[in-house]
Design a protein around this motif. Structure first.
Motif, PDB file in Angstrom:
ATOM      1  N   PRO A   1      50.661  32.583  47.064  1.00 55.21           N
ATOM      2  CA  PRO A   1      49.885  31.419  48.460  1.00 55.21           C
ATOM      3  C   PRO A   1      48.369  32.102  47.483  1.00 55.21           C
ATOM      4  CG  PRO A   1      50.396  33.244  49.809  1.00 55.21           C
ATOM      5  CD  PRO A   1      51.239  33.921  47.778  1.00 55.21           C
ATOM      6  N   LEU A   2      47.085  31.704  46.711  1.00 57.09           N
ATOM      7  CA  LEU A   2      45.742  32.742  46.177  1.00 57.09           C
ATOM      8  C   LEU A   2      44.873  31.663  46.943  1.00 57.09           C
ATOM      9  CD1 LEU A   2      46.849  33.020  42.598  1.00 57.09           C
ATOM     10  CD2 LEU A   2      47.489  34.931  44.370  1.00 57.09           C
ATOM     11  N   SER A   3      43.943  31.831  47.100  1.00 59.01           N
ATOM     12  CA  SER A   3      42.279  31.292  47.530  1.00 59.01           C
ATOM     13  C   SER A   3      42.339  30.621  46.093  1.00 59.01           C
ATOM     14  CB  SER A   3      41.599  32.042  48.447  1.00 59.01           C
ATOM     15  OG  SER A   3      40.605  31.437  48.789  1.00 59.01           O
ATOM     16  N   ALA A   4      41.754  30.989  45.207  1.00 64.07           N
ATOM     17  CA  ALA A   4      41.524  30.951  43.860  1.00 64.07           C
ATOM     18  C   ALA A   4      42.399  30.129  42.872  1.00 64.07           C
ATOM     19  CB  ALA A   4      40.972  32.469  43.749  1.00 64.07           C
ATOM     20  N   ALA A   5      42.247  29.267  41.770  1.00 57.29           N
ATOM     21  CA  ALA A   5      42.350  29.018  41.222  1.00 57.29           C
ATOM     22  C   ALA A   5      43.567  29.146  40.747  1.00 57.29           C
ATOM     23  CB  ALA A   5      41.972  27.577  40.844  1.00 57.29           C
ATOM     24  N   LEU A   6      44.075  29.302  40.133  1.00 59.04           N
ATOM     25  CA  LEU A   6      45.501  29.906  39.269  1.00 59.04           C
ATOM     26  C   LEU A   6      45.584  29.334  37.487  1.00 59.04           C
ATOM     27  CD1 LEU A   6      46.249  32.785  38.023  1.00 59.04           C
ATOM     28  CD2 LEU A   6      48.549  31.595  38.907  1.00 59.04           C
ATOM     29  N   THR A   7      44.539  29.447  36.691  1.00 62.00           N
ATOM     30  CA  THR A   7      45.389  28.853  35.053  1.00 62.00           C
ATOM     31  C   THR A   7      45.664  30.060  34.088  1.00 62.00           C
ATOM     32  OG1 THR A   7      42.962  29.061  35.055  1.00 62.00           O
ATOM     33  CG2 THR A   7      43.110  26.913  35.881  1.00 62.00           C
ATOM     34  N   PHE A   8      46.119  29.831  32.897  1.00 60.29           N
ATOM     35  CA  PHE A   8      46.166  30.873  32.171  1.00 60.29           C
ATOM     36  C   PHE A   8      45.864  30.481  31.117  1.00 60.29           C
ATOM     37  CE2 PHE A   8      49.048  31.456  35.405  1.00 60.29           C
ATOM     38  CZ  PHE A   8      49.076  33.114  34.743  1.00 60.29           C
ATOM     39  N   GLU A   9      45.771  31.255  29.940  1.00 64.41           N
ATOM     40  CA  GLU A   9      44.383  30.931  28.088  1.00 64.41           C
ATOM     41  C   GLU A   9      45.522  30.546  27.293  1.00 64.41           C
ATOM     42  OE1 GLU A   9      41.403  30.054  28.950  1.00 64.41           O
ATOM     43  OE2 GLU A   9      40.888  30.173  30.656  1.00 64.41           O
ATOM     44  N   PRO A  10      44.671  29.916  26.676  1.00 61.93           N
ATOM     45  CA  PRO A  10      46.006  29.347  25.061  1.00 61.93           C
ATOM     46  C   PRO A  10      46.863  30.580  24.792  1.00 61.93           C
ATOM     47  CG  PRO A  10      44.087  29.001  24.793  1.00 61.93           C
ATOM     48  CD  PRO A  10      43.657  29.460  26.011  1.00 61.93           C
ATOM     49  N   GLY A  11      46.529  32.413  25.057  1.00 61.59           N
ATOM     50  CA  GLY A  11      47.130  33.620  24.527  1.00 61.59           C
ATOM     51  C   GLY A  11      47.952  34.185  25.749  1.00 61.59           C
ATOM     52  N   GLY A  12      48.021  33.381  26.632  1.00 59.67           N
ATOM     53  CA  GLY A  12      48.483  34.363  28.166  1.00 59.67           C
ATOM     54  C   GLY A  12      47.343  34.763  29.049  1.00 59.67           C
ATOM     55  N   GLN A  13      46.358  34.879  28.779  1.00 63.07           N
ATOM     56  CA  GLN A  13      44.992  35.540  29.767  1.00 63.07           C
ATOM     57  C   GLN A  13      45.451  35.002  30.775  1.00 63.07           C
ATOM     58  OE1 GLN A  13      44.293  34.126  26.613  1.00 63.07           O
ATOM     59  NE2 GLN A  13      42.248  34.583  25.955  1.00 63.07           N
ATOM     60  N   LEU A  14      45.129  35.684  31.728  1.00 67.75           N
ATOM     61  CA  LEU A  14      45.405  34.720  33.139  1.00 67.75           C
ATOM     62  C   LEU A  14      44.112  35.170  33.200  1.00 67.75           C
ATOM     63  CD1 LEU A  14      47.660  36.389  36.260  1.00 67.75           C
ATOM     64  CD2 LEU A  14      45.003  36.189  36.835  1.00 67.75           C
ATOM     65  N   GLU A  15      43.651  33.369  34.690  1.00 66.85           N
ATOM     66  CA  GLU A  15      42.602  33.469  35.081  1.00 66.85           C
ATOM     67  C   GLU A  15      41.985  32.959  36.159  1.00 66.85           C
ATOM     68  OE1 GLU A  15      38.833  30.418  34.838  1.00 66.85           O
ATOM     69  OE2 GLU A  15      39.165  31.065  32.751  1.00 66.85           O
ATOM     70  N   LEU A  16      41.504  33.740  37.064  1.00 67.25           N
ATOM     71  CA  LEU A  16      41.534  33.412  39.050  1.00 67.25           C
ATOM     72  C   LEU A  16      39.531  33.236  39.099  1.00 67.25           C
ATOM     73  CD1 LEU A  16      42.962  36.248  40.438  1.00 67.25           C
ATOM     74  CD2 LEU A  16      44.246  34.107  40.664  1.00 67.25           C
ATOM     75  N   SER A  17      39.659  32.160  39.263  1.00 72.42           N
ATOM     76  CA  SER A  17      38.666  31.410  39.675  1.00 72.42           C
ATOM     77  C   SER A  17      38.410  31.260  40.983  1.00 72.42           C
ATOM     78  CB  SER A  17      38.564  29.947  39.098  1.00 72.42           C
ATOM     79  OG  SER A  17      39.138  29.848  37.496  1.00 72.42           O
ATOM     80  N   SER A  18      37.499  31.672  42.659  1.00 70.41           N
ATOM     81  CA  SER A  18      37.049  31.565  43.478  1.00 70.41           C
ATOM     82  C   SER A  18      36.941  30.436  44.067  1.00 70.41           C
ATOM     83  CB  SER A  18      36.703  32.815  43.465  1.00 70.41           C
ATOM     84  OG  SER A  18      35.430  32.938  43.533  1.00 70.41           O
ATOM     85  N   GLN A  19      37.276  30.267  44.670  1.00 70.90           N
ATOM     86  CA  GLN A  19      36.406  28.986  45.593  1.00 70.90           C
ATOM     87  C   GLN A  19      35.333  29.515  45.981  1.00 70.90           C
ATOM     88  OE1 GLN A  19      37.643  26.045  46.357  1.00 70.90           O
ATOM     89  NE2 GLN A  19      39.841  27.433  45.811  1.00 70.90           N
ATOM     90  N   PRO A  20      33.814  28.534  46.355  1.00 71.99           N
ATOM     91  CA  PRO A  20      32.565  28.709  46.124  1.00 71.99           C
ATOM     92  C   PRO A  20      32.565  29.752  47.616  1.00 71.99           C
ATOM     93  CG  PRO A  20      32.422  26.663  46.162  1.00 71.99           C
ATOM     94  CD  PRO A  20      34.133  27.016  45.816  1.00 71.99           C
ATOM     95  N   ALA A  21      31.539  30.790  47.995  1.00 67.20           N
ATOM     96  CA  ALA A  21      31.666  31.640  49.053  1.00 67.20           C
ATOM     97  C   ALA A  21      30.228  31.549  49.886  1.00 67.20           C
ATOM     98  CB  ALA A  21      32.104  33.184  48.683  1.00 67.20           C
ATOM     99  N   GLY A  22      30.351  31.606  51.156  1.00 73.80           N
ATOM    100  CA  GLY A  22      29.169  31.170  51.569  1.00 73.80           C
ATOM    101  C   GLY A  22      28.498  32.855  51.645  1.00 73.80           C
ATOM    102  N   SER A  23      29.324  34.306  50.695  1.00 71.53           N
ATOM    103  CA  SER A  23      28.052  34.989  50.970  1.00 71.53           C
ATOM    104  C   SER A  23      28.800  36.154  49.880  1.00 71.53           C
ATOM    105  CB  SER A  23      28.534  35.708  52.186  1.00 71.53           C
ATOM    106  OG  SER A  23      29.087  36.726  52.592  1.00 71.53           O
ATOM    107  N   LEU A  24      28.595  36.833  49.095  1.00 74.26           N
ATOM    108  CA  LEU A  24      29.257  37.489  47.791  1.00 74.26           C
ATOM    109  C   LEU A  24      29.899  38.690  48.797  1.00 74.26           C
ATOM    110  CD1 LEU A  24      29.220  39.600  45.291  1.00 74.26           C
ATOM    111  CD2 LEU A  24      27.174  41.045  46.649  1.00 74.26           C
ATOM    112  N   MET A  25      30.227  39.769  49.828  1.00 73.85           N
ATOM    113  CA  MET A  25      30.543  39.818  50.572  1.00 73.85           C
ATOM    114  C   MET A  25      32.413  38.808  50.758  1.00 73.85           C
ATOM    115  SD  MET A  25      29.549  42.650  50.164  1.00 73.85           S
ATOM    116  CE  MET A  25      30.966  42.900  50.945  1.00 73.85           C
TER     117      MET A  25
END
Length: 348
Positions: free
Chosen positions: A74-98
């Protein structure tokens, strides 16, 4: 290099053909969404290695099982996988750096723990120093992408299958001029590109054995089609420059309802609109075309800074994220940095 491709599942494309002015209007309307900078996001790509033996390729069945387990989290970020099997986590827009750091760190901890049960680990390096390019995803778009990029040599396959990055996502900025205006932030992102590349170079390379450190990930990008990887030319307002750049870049491939995707050579999107061959392009084709452009900064409503290598260690990604956010979103820092790097660029 996550590819979120509308209409790429084999369904019939939208039926309304694009004309040139309509395509330009669409591009100008979506590239910079202006307003006071408030949100920040990060996209983290990771190589997946055996935790104890990173030089040994991970078998497909083992990787598939680990991927299935990670997808169930149950992740907050979007999860995708690249052609070579690399994993990518793409965060949701956050209201602050922290906030961005906290949510992304929690997601990453869950992913790391899940991979750990299979004896695997996410590894932050710009280019894999052990594995040769091996494409694991066999979808038509990747078949076509590989065929197109092969024309320029082996760099395309290496980029697709053995590279990873930290991509910092920042609001485009205000409509008005000034340190937080979108025009200044767009210019600053390009002026700072070389600085960020050098500061966060993290690409070990191998020539029979590991021999040194260099930003070889950037070398891979440089060896691809320059029109696809370079920034738009100067001399125009940002929206007009980006629209022209998109339309004047060659089409990587053309989506097909069934069978292999077409891989034209030397056909720009503008020429495709004008000729309508092999079929008239529609908006979904333009949406896909945008995902096949790899400039150092990509305007997606927000600014996506794409030039930073993936960083080592569990928390290495925090540093470029914090540095970029501070340099862009603090008006005094943004103005100071702009004044420092602009003369250097002018004399380069």
């Amino acid at each position: 290099m996550a590819l979120d491709i509308p209409g790429a599942t084999g369904s019939r494309p939208d039926a309304t053909p694009l004309d040139e002015s309509g395509a330009e209007d669409l591009l100008r309307g979506i590239c910079f969404k202006t307003g006071p900078p408030r949100t920040v996001g990060v996209e983290l790509e990771w190589l997946i290695h055996d935790r104890e033996r990173p030089h040994v390729p991970v078998g497909q069945e083992r990787l598939d099982g680990a991927v299935e387990a990670v997808r169930a989290l149950p992740l907050s970020a979007a999860l995708t996988f690249e052609p070579g099997g690399q994993l990518e986590l793409s965060s949701q827009p956050a209201g602050s750096l922290m906030e961005c750091v906290a949510t992304t760190a929690a997601d990453l901890a869950a992913v790391r723990a899940s991979l750990g049960t299979a004896g695997l680990a996410p590894v932050g390096l710009g280019v894999d120093p052990w594995q040769t390019p091996h494409r694991r995803l066999r979808e038509p778009r990747y078949e076509a992408m590989e065929a197109a990029l092969d024309r320029a040599g082996p760099a395309g396959r290496a980029m697709m299958c053995t590279s990873a990055s930290v991509q910092v996502c920042l609001d485009a900025g205000e409509e008005e001029p000034g340190p937080l205006g979108y025009g200044r932030r767009w210019q600053l992102a390009h002026l700072l590109g070389a600085v960020l590349v050098a500061a966060f170079a993290n690409s070990p390379f191998q020539q029979g054995r590991r021999t040194g450190w260099s930003s070889t990930r950037q070398a891979l990008w440089a060896d691809l089609d320059p029109g696809r990887t370079l920034a738009p030319g100067t001399g125009r307002a940002p929206r007009e420059a980006w629209a022209a750049h998109v339309l004047d870049t060659t089409v990587l491939c053309i989506r097909c309802e069934s069978g292999p995707w077409d891989v034209p050579e030397g056909l720009t999107f503008r020429e495709w609109i004008r000729t309508g061959v092999p079929r008239p392009p529609v908006q979904a084709d333009l949406d896909y075309h945008l995902t096949t452009l790899f400039p150092p900064v990509r305007p997606r409503g927000h600014l996506e800074l794409r030039m930073i290598d993936a960083q080592s260690g569990p928390d290495g990604w925090l540093v470029p994220l914090a540095v970029a956010t501070a340099l862009f979103d603090d008006p005094e820092a943004a103005e100071t940095v702009y004044r420092a790097v602009k003369p250097l660029a002018e004399t380069a």
